[in-house]
Design a protein around this motif. Sequence first.
Motif, PDB file in Angstrom:
ATOM      1  N   THR A  14       0.829  -1.204   0.000  1.00 10.90           N
ATOM      2  CA  THR A  14       0.000   0.000   0.000  1.00 10.90           C
ATOM      3  C   THR A  14       0.868   1.260   0.000  1.00 10.90           C
ATOM      4  O   THR A  14       0.610   2.216  -0.745  1.00 10.90           O
ATOM      5  N   GLU A  15       1.908   1.257   0.828  1.00 10.20           N
ATOM      6  CA  GLU A  15       2.824   2.405   0.863  1.00 10.20           C
ATOM      7  C   GLU A  15       3.548   2.561  -0.468  1.00 10.20           C
ATOM      8  O   GLU A  15       3.703   3.681  -0.989  1.00 10.20           O
ATOM      9  N   ARG A  19       3.471   5.672  -3.464  1.00 13.58           N
ATOM     10  CA  ARG A  19       4.650   6.385  -3.957  1.00 13.58           C
ATOM     11  C   ARG A  19       4.780   6.317  -5.478  1.00 13.58           C
ATOM     12  O   ARG A  19       5.277   7.254  -6.110  1.00 13.58           O
ATOM     13  N   ALA A 169       5.617   1.269  11.488  1.00 11.99           N
ATOM     14  CA  ALA A 169       4.657   2.157  10.833  1.00 11.99           C
ATOM     15  C   ALA A 169       3.694   2.705  11.865  1.00 11.99           C
ATOM     16  O   ALA A 169       3.577   2.171  12.975  1.00 11.99           O
ATOM     17  N   LEU A 202       8.535   2.138   7.520  1.00  9.17           N
ATOM     18  CA  LEU A 202       7.709   1.803   6.351  1.00  9.17           C
ATOM     19  C   LEU A 202       8.055   2.669   5.149  1.00  9.17           C
ATOM     20  O   LEU A 202       8.142   2.171   4.021  1.00  9.17           O
ATOM     21  N   GLU A 203       8.233   3.945   5.373  1.00 12.12           N
ATOM     22  CA  GLU A 203       8.566   4.841   4.254  1.00 12.12           C
ATOM     23  C   GLU A 203       9.877   4.432   3.599  1.00 12.12           C
ATOM     24  O   GLU A 203      10.005   4.443   2.374  1.00 12.12           O
ATOM     25  N   ALA A 206       9.618   1.175   1.378  1.00 14.01           N
ATOM     26  CA  ALA A 206       9.019   1.501   0.084  1.00 14.01           C
ATOM     27  C   ALA A 206      10.027   2.230  -0.801  1.00 14.01           C
ATOM     28  O   ALA A 206      10.105   1.982  -2.013  1.00 14.01           O
TER      29      ALA A 206
END
Length: 308
Positions: A14-15, A19, A169, A202-203, A206
Amino acid sequence: MKLLITGGTGLIGTELIGRLRDRHEITILSRTPKQAMERFGEGIQAFSGLDKIESLEVFDGVVNLQGAGIADKRWSEKRKRCLEESRWPITEQLAKRMQECEQPPKVFISGSAIGYYGAQGDRVMTEEDEVDKPDDFAHRLCAEWEQRALKAQSDKTRVCIIRTGVVLAEDDSALQKMLPPYLLGLGGPLGSGKQYFSWIHLEDIARVIEYLLEHEECQGVYNATAPNPLPQEEFSATIAKVLRKSHFMRVPGWVLKLLLGEMSQMLLTGQRVVPARLQQTSFEFNYPTAEAALRDCLLPSSSDEQKS
């Protein structure tokens, strides 16, 4: 790029889609494709299975993130089979379908986890380190997963394996499962607390996938962990510090074994994993330290104010 993503509705998927969606054409595999398209909105295609896609030649890249959560449930024999069957067959099918293409996707990024390394104490583990074949389920799960993905490697397709640490996250991650004791003022180390805890925001996970997609020189195994793993007691103390809570209630190893069974070994042994190969590239982590990552996840409004 035209991308096929399996596991696109999961935490990392999803993340990642958020992006990539503005710059790439994205197709996802989902057991509920209609719901997936409603979730992501216009511009995202979804199919219920790989058999619904005639050829992978229409894609420039494939990202394989499919798999049931490894820490979601106690590891019964039935649960182990579920973990295997949610990873191995789709990976095998993707590799086989790419082998059959005259013009296969140029890049295949496939998931794995740092459980591959087994119990290594405080030994620093990089992608180049030899691993004695540990007789544990997490290693066997990851090793077979990786071997199936590597079958897609060819002079036309580069394969990247990402060994992911614990993903931190704001919502729906392992971090939320750790919080209740801390919120009650009862936080503390797990077991001895000396075992290392390797994590990634989490960022950043990704961003790692995005980087590997877009840099043609990248292939092989990459540790997807932040560069500063901590002993579990230090990571635990950092949670308490960020939340401004006390930190004194050590959880004995035998309690974890009683509650979690075999899965407790992941928490009690740990791995000291560093992203050596990513550090040799131009990639930079947005959250290289545990405190920065935890502040963003646990105090997002405060983190946003600091960024501005």
